[in-house]
Scaffold this active site. Sequence first.
Site, short mmCIF file in Angstrom:
data_model
loop_
_atom_site.label_atom_id
_atom_site.label_comp_id
_atom_site.label_asym_id
_atom_site.label_seq_id
_atom_site.Cartn_x
_atom_site.Cartn_y
_atom_site.Cartn_z
N ALA A 286 -0.42 -57.30 15.15
CA ALA A 286 -0.61 -57.28 13.83
C ALA A 286 -1.26 -58.84 13.94
O ALA A 286 -1.38 -59.80 14.66
CB ALA A 286 0.56 -57.88 13.15
N HIS B 245 -27.14 -52.77 -5.95
CA HIS B 245 -27.34 -51.38 -6.49
C HIS B 245 -26.25 -50.42 -6.20
O HIS B 245 -25.32 -50.92 -5.10
CB HIS B 245 -28.60 -50.73 -6.05
CG HIS B 245 -28.37 -50.22 -4.41
ND1 HIS B 245 -28.53 -51.48 -3.39
CD2 HIS B 245 -28.25 -49.21 -3.69
CE1 HIS B 245 -28.50 -50.51 -2.36
NE2 HIS B 245 -28.25 -49.07 -2.42
N GLN C 192 -24.46 -46.05 -6.16
CA GLN C 192 -25.27 -44.76 -6.05
C GLN C 192 -24.33 -43.79 -6.95
O GLN C 192 -22.86 -43.90 -6.91
CB GLN C 192 -25.37 -44.28 -4.64
CG GLN C 192 -26.54 -45.34 -3.99
CD GLN C 192 -26.53 -44.47 -2.42
OE1 GLN C 192 -27.32 -43.57 -2.51
NE2 GLN C 192 -26.38 -45.37 -1.41
#
Length: 331
Positions: free
Chosen positions: A21, A164, A166
């Site tokens: 971990a 941006h 999509q």
Amino acid sequence: MPEFRQNMVSKEWVIIATERAKRPDQFLQKKEEKKPLPHYSQDCPFCPGNESKTPPSLFSIEKNGAWSLRVVPNKFAALQSHLTTERRHEGRFLKADGFGIAEVVIETPIHNRTIATMELEEVRNTVTAYRERYISLSTTGKIDLITIFRNYGERAGTSLEHPHSQIIATPIVPPHVRNPLYQSQLAFDTFGDCIYCGMMEEERRQQTRVVEETNYFLVLCPFASRSPFETRIYPKIHRSSFASISNEELMELASVLQKTIKRLYIGLNDPDYNYVIRSAPTEDNDVKYHHWYLVIVPKLTTPAGFEIGTGIYINTTLPEECAEFLRGIAT
Ligand SMILES: [Zn+2]
Ligand SMILES: [Zn+2]
């Protein structure tokens, strides 16, 4: 002690390897990896003044005579909208033309913004564009699945810096999407309710993986997270399709999304990430068994041989610790 955990919808397993971990803060990204970007870039096809470098807008939001957001067809799309959806056989193999619709959401005219540093209005514009285009594309008869996603940073698969997202609409629902649909349908037939709504109830009861709860959304690190800091935003009102989100929910989604990305941005020093809106296929727009959500996957690890071989992801971080870490970040 390591443990297997099962995703209650897809039935897929992950291994939470607590022996190896890592504490959440060990995923802190190095500062020097990201160079500061300019406010405007002359060579950027998405910056104002370069509109002729992209196809004309399909949707836009304007303010004071200039655009604040544009949605344009993706010039470099893997799929094309003028083809047929007909499937064909080549001997025993199945194929079809690469029909599909691919669009780009240019979220702001400002080159160096990102969801975490945007004005809230810009994030609101972005999710508004998602819904508008989703609804518009779902009326295209040939489309079965609409996927909205954002790749942020090189490790997440983008080389274009300008903010941006999509949208890709396909005539195919792949097994990866179909399987959870099938499983949630089976669960509905057995228990008579939506398995996602049930999962949220349980998460609310246990509280350990909840990052935030607002009027309309529950943000959490899933019980069977495949990778460190996988974070999901679930609408609390049962809706199978993103298309049916109300205005009020949409505005709250903008602030919840921004706040969640900001937690990662501040807590892990601006990691690359992908996020995806998973919504029911268009023919299942209003079903009781499926529930849309948004999943954010920071790119902090790379799937290796075991993951490729088995589909079982080894996650070295406890989702409970990730949630606690994210909760503790002031945004
Ligand atoms: Zn730009
Ligand atoms: Zn539900």
